[in-house]
Design an enzyme around this catalytic site. Structure first.
Site, short mmCIF file in Angstrom:
data_model
loop_
_atom_site.label_atom_id
_atom_site.label_comp_id
_atom_site.label_asym_id
_atom_site.label_seq_id
_atom_site.Cartn_x
_atom_site.Cartn_y
_atom_site.Cartn_z
N ARG A 79 5.02 1.86 -10.71
CA ARG A 79 5.92 0.84 -10.17
C ARG A 79 6.72 0.24 -11.32
NH1 ARG A 79 3.59 -3.31 -9.00
NH2 ARG A 79 1.41 -2.84 -9.36
N SER A 100 -4.34 -5.24 -9.60
CA SER A 100 -4.26 -3.78 -9.62
C SER A 100 -5.18 -3.23 -10.71
CB SER A 100 -2.82 -3.34 -9.92
OG SER A 100 -1.95 -3.85 -8.96
N LYS A 156 4.07 -1.50 -0.67
CA LYS A 156 4.26 -2.76 -1.40
C LYS A 156 5.54 -3.48 -0.94
CE LYS A 156 0.71 -1.90 -4.05
NZ LYS A 156 -0.55 -2.64 -3.87
N ASP A 201 -6.25 -1.83 0.34
CA ASP A 201 -5.18 -2.40 -0.48
C ASP A 201 -4.46 -3.59 0.15
OD1 ASP A 201 -3.69 -2.27 -2.93
OD2 ASP A 201 -2.02 -1.35 -1.87
N HIS A 261 -2.71 -8.87 -0.63
CA HIS A 261 -3.08 -7.69 -1.43
C HIS A 261 -4.60 -7.61 -1.44
CE1 HIS A 261 -2.48 -5.49 -5.56
NE2 HIS A 261 -2.70 -4.65 -4.58
N TYR A 273 8.47 7.85 -7.37
CA TYR A 273 7.06 7.47 -7.48
C TYR A 273 6.63 6.62 -6.27
CZ TYR A 273 2.89 4.93 -8.50
OH TYR A 273 1.65 4.38 -8.36
N ARG A 298 -2.26 9.99 -8.65
CA ARG A 298 -2.67 9.43 -7.36
C ARG A 298 -3.13 10.49 -6.37
NH1 ARG A 298 -2.19 3.60 -6.59
NH2 ARG A 298 -1.37 2.91 -8.58
N CYS A 331 -8.44 -2.93 -10.74
CA CYS A 331 -9.73 -3.59 -10.95
C CYS A 331 -10.79 -3.06 -9.98
CB CYS A 331 -9.61 -5.10 -10.80
SG CYS A 331 -9.00 -5.92 -12.28
C1 OXD Z 1 -1.17 -1.35 -6.98
C2 OXD Z 1 -1.38 -0.23 -6.04
O1 OXD Z 1 -0.52 -1.16 -8.02
O2 OXD Z 1 -2.07 -0.43 -5.04
O3 OXD Z 1 -1.65 -2.45 -6.68
O4 OXD Z 1 -0.86 0.88 -6.28
MN MN Z 2 -2.51 -2.49 -4.75
#
Ligand code: OXD
Ligand code: MN
Length: 593
Positions: free
Chosen positions: A70, A249, A207, A278, A227, A198, A370, A251
Site C-alpha cells: 500500500r 498491520s 481498505k 481484517d 480494522h 498491488y 500475499r 501484528c
Molecule cells: C493491512 C492489510 O495492511 O490488511 O492492514 O493488508
Molecule cells: Mn489490515
C-alpha cells in the site's frame, strides 16, 4: 447489460469515454466467464496455473517490483474542507484530484478491456451489506475480487435503481510510481486508483471502500467500519462468545483469527471459530448489543511467516482456489515462502522471477507476498460467518506491540475509558524489526491509515456509538510482545494466546475477579490458566507464574513517559479531540504520578 440502473449505466459510459477501452465486459459472476478470464490471463502471462494436483484451482502472480505494498503517502482523502480529512490523512481538493486523475486516465485503457465488477461487501441478503462497482483493466483484479467479495448479477438485482453504491475506477495505466494515486471522494462515494496493481491499492472493496469510505458512511448512518478481526470462542458448554479485535498491520490478526487453542483446552471442548480476519462492520442491534459482520468473503493474508506453528489453519485454507502473489515459485509448480517450513526448495524462481537457491542472500518471497483465499476454505470458519444479522459482540480487544509499557492484558473501566484505550494503541519497533528500537507509532484503533475523516471526529463517533447501546461489549487491551532484559519475548504467543482470551471471556461473564491498577483491571496471575504450557524463554528456564506476574505488571514510570507521548499525539488533533478523551488522559496522568 445486467442492469437498467440509469445512473450506473451513465457512469460506466462516462468512465469508458474517458479511459477509452477497446471493449467493456460486465462480470456476471458465472464460473464459465471466470474460467474464460483465467485462461486468457494464463495465456498473456498475467497469471500462471499452479500444480493442479498439489494446489487445485490455484494461480500465481507477480506484481511489478515497484509495486508491492500500500502506498500511504500517495493515498488521499478528497473532501471539500481540508479540516474534515484531519491531520493524519493526505488531502487534496476534489476538483483538483479529479482534474489531475482525469489527465492520467484519459485514454489509459486504449487497447485494453474494461471489466465492470458489481460486488457486495457483506452477504448480499444482509441488511449490513453495501454494493460497489469496480471498473478495472486487470483480470487479476477481477479474479481477486471474486475471492474477496461477492460479485456478479445478484448484486445488481439487489441494487435495483438505488443510488447507494460506491463508484470505483481502477486502471493500471503505465504503472508509473510517480503517477500512482489512491484517491477517495467520500462525499461522492467514489474511489479512483491508478498506476498500481498491488492488492491493497486496487482491490477497491477492501481498505478503500470497507474502511475509508465506509467509516465515513458509518459516521453519517450510525454504524462503524473497523480494522478488526472477528472470532467466536466456544466453551465446553457449547456457548459461543464473539469478539472483535484491532491490531496494527503485521501484528498477527490473521493468526489470531484462526488460532487453534492449546491441547489442554481442546480436550475440555474449547474451540475457536473464525468469522473474519481484517474488517468488521458493526451496528447497534435491537437487543442493546453491538452486532458485527465481516464484509469480506476471503483472506488477503501475508504469506511470509505463515507456517505450521504460526497458523496451520491458514495453510490448509490456501491449498485450493487461491491466488499467490510475489511468493517463490518452485520447479514443481507449487509455492514457497520464508517461514512456511524449514525446507526451502533447492531451486526456485524468486518473486522477481529470477533463479533462487537457499544460498541467495535475497529472500525468495517478498516480505509482503500475499495469498488470496476464500474464507469458506478455512477449517475453523464459523457456521455464522455469513449470517445476515452478524454476530453479537461480547468483547472488543485492542492490541499493540509494546516492549515494556502495556501488560499482557487489561480491561477498560467502562466504554469511555475503553475508547481512550483504543485511541492510545501503539506499536513500538523492537530489535526484531529493522530501524531504530523503541520508536512508538501511535495507531488509534489500528485505523491511522484507514479512517476516511478526521481522527478526532472518529473518536467522538466511538463515544456516541457507546451511548446508542444499553449493553456494549467490554473493552480490553492485550500485548503479546513484552520483552525481557535480554530482548526476548516473554510470552509464547500464537495458540497460547487463547489462555488470555479465555480470561477475557470469563471477565465478560462476571466469573473472575481482577487487579485494579492505574490503567484499568489486569488479570491476577493465578487466574490465567497455565496448564500444559510447555515454553522455555531460554534453555532451562520454563515459563512460570513469576514470568506471568512480570508481564501483567504495570510500571508507572513507563506510563508517565507514554502519557507524555499520548499528549503530544493528541495535540495534533486540536480542538476536535473529544473532551471525554482529554479527561481520560488527565486521569491517566493523575493515576501514574
Ligand atoms: C493491512 C492489510 O495492511 O490488511 O492492514 O493488508
Ligand atoms: Mn489490515
Amino acid at each position: 447489460m445486467l442492469t437498467t440502473n440509469k445512473k450506473l449505466l451513465q457512469w460506466v459510459d462516462d468512465m469508458a469515454a474517458m479511459t477509452q477501452p477497446d471493449k467493456v465486459v460486465w462480470i456476471d459472476g458465472s464460473e464459465q466467464q471466470l474460467d474464460a478470464l483465467r485462461a486468457e490471463a494464463c495465456q498473456t502471462g498475467e497469471i500462471t496455473k499452479l500444480n493442479d494436483e498439489e494446489l487445485p484451482g490455484c494461480y500465481y502472480h507477480r506484481t511489478n517490483p515497484n509495486d508491492v505494498a500500500r502506498v500511504e503517502h500517495r493515498t488521499f482523502i478528497c473532501c471539500s474542507d481540508k479540516q474534515d480529512a484531519g491531520p493524519t490523512n493526505n488531502w487534496m481538493a476534489p476538483q483538483e484530484a479529479y482534474a489531475m486523475a482525469t489527465d492520467i486516465f484519459t485514454g489509459a485503457m486504449k487497447g485494453r478491456t474494461m471489466y465492470v465488477i458489481p460486488y457486495s461487501m457483506g452477504a448480499v441478503a444482509s441488511p449490513f451489506a453495501k454494493a460497489g462497482i469496480e471498473l478495472t483493466d486487470s483480470i487479476y483484479v477481477v479474479l481477486n475480487m471474486n475471492i474477496m467479495t461477492r460479485i456478479g448479477a445478484s448484486v445488481l438485482d439487489k441494487l435495483g435503481d438505488s443510488d447507494d453504491w460506491v463508484r470505483g475506477l481502477h486502471g493500471k495505466c503505465e504503472m508509473d510510481e510517480e503517477k500512482r494515486y489512491i484517491l477517495h471522494f467520500p462525499e461522492d462515494n467514489t474511489i479512483w486508483s491508478c498506476n498500481s496493481g498491488y492488492g491493497g491499492n486496487v482491490l477497491l472493496g477492501k481498505k478503500c471502500f470497507a474502511l475509508r469510505i465506509a467509516s465515513y458512511q458509518g459516521l453519517r448512518e450510525n454504524w462503524m467500519a473497523e480494522h478488526m478481526l472477528l472470532m467466536g470462542i466456544e466453551n465446553p458448554k457449547g456457548e459461543i462468545h464473539y469478539v472483535a479485535a484491532a491490531f496494527p498491520s503485521m501484528c498477527g490478526k490473521t493468526n489470531l483469527a484462526m488460532m487453534i487453542p492449546p491441547e489442554s483446552y481442546r480436550r475440555k471442548g474449547y474451540k475457536v471459530w473464525c468469522v473474519g480476519d481484517d474488517i468488521a462492520w458493526i451496528r447497534p442491534g435491537a437487543d442493546g448489543r453491538l452486532w458485527a459482520v465481516n464484509p469480506e468473503a476471503g483472506f488477503f493474508g501475508v504469506a511470509p511467516g505463515t507456517g505450521k506453528k504460526s497458523n496451520p489453519n491458514a495453510l490448509e485454507t490456501v491449498q485450493k482456489d487461491t491466488i499467490f502473489t510475489n511468493v517463490a515459485l518452485k520447479d514443481d509448480g507449487t509455492v514457497w515462502w520464508e517461514g512456511l517450513n524449514d525446507s526451502p526448495p533447492e531451486h526456485a524462481l524468486d518473486w522477481k522471477g529470477r533463479p533462487w537457491t537457499p544460498a541467495c542472500t535475497e529472500k525468495g518471497a517478498h516480505p509482503n507476498a500475499r495469498f488470496t483465499a476464500p474464507a469458506r476454505n478455512c477449517p475453523c470458519i464459523s457456521p455464522r460467518w455469513e449470517d445476515p444479522q452478524g454476530v453479537p459482540l461480547s468483547a472488543i480487544i485492542f492490541g499493540g506491540r509494546r516492549a515494556k509499557t502495556a501488560p499482557l492484558v487489561y480491561q477498560a473501566r467502562d466504554w469511555q475509558h475503553g475508547v481512550f484505550v483504543g485511541s492510545i494503541m501503539a506499536s513500538e519497533t523492537t530489535a526484531a524489526a529493522s530501524g531504530a528500537v523503541g520508536v512508538v507509532r501511535r495507531d488509534p484503533m489500528a485505523m491511522l491509515p484507514f479512517c476516511g475523516y478526521h481522527l478526532g471526529d472518529y473518536l467522538n463517533h466511538w463515544l456516541q456509538m457507546g451511548k446508542l447501546v444499553s449493553n456494549p461489549p467490554e473493552i480490553f487491551h492485550v500485548n503479546w510482545f513484552r520483552l525481557n532484559d535480554d530482548g526476548k519475548f516473554i510470552w509464547p504467543g500464537y495458540g497460547e494466546n487463547f489462555r488470555v482470551l479465555e480470561w477475557i471471556i470469563r471477565r465478560c461473564r462476571g466469573e473472575v475477579g481482577a487487579e485494579t491498577t492505574p490503567i484499568g483491571y489486569t488479570a491476577k496471575p493465578e487466574d490465567i490458566d497455565l496448564e500444559g504450557l510447555d515454553y522455555h524463554i531460554a534453555p532451562g528456564k520454563p515459563f512460570g507464574p513469576a514470568d506471568l506476574k512480570e508481564i501483567l505488571s504495570v510500571e508507572k514510570a513507563y506510563w508517565r513517559d507514554d502519557a507524555a507521548g499520548i499528549r503530544e499525539f493528541f495535540g495534533k488533533l486540536g480542538d476536535r479531540l473529544p473532551a471525554e478523551i482529554a479527561d481520560e488522559l488527565d486521569k491517566l496522568d493523575e493515576n501514574v504520578k
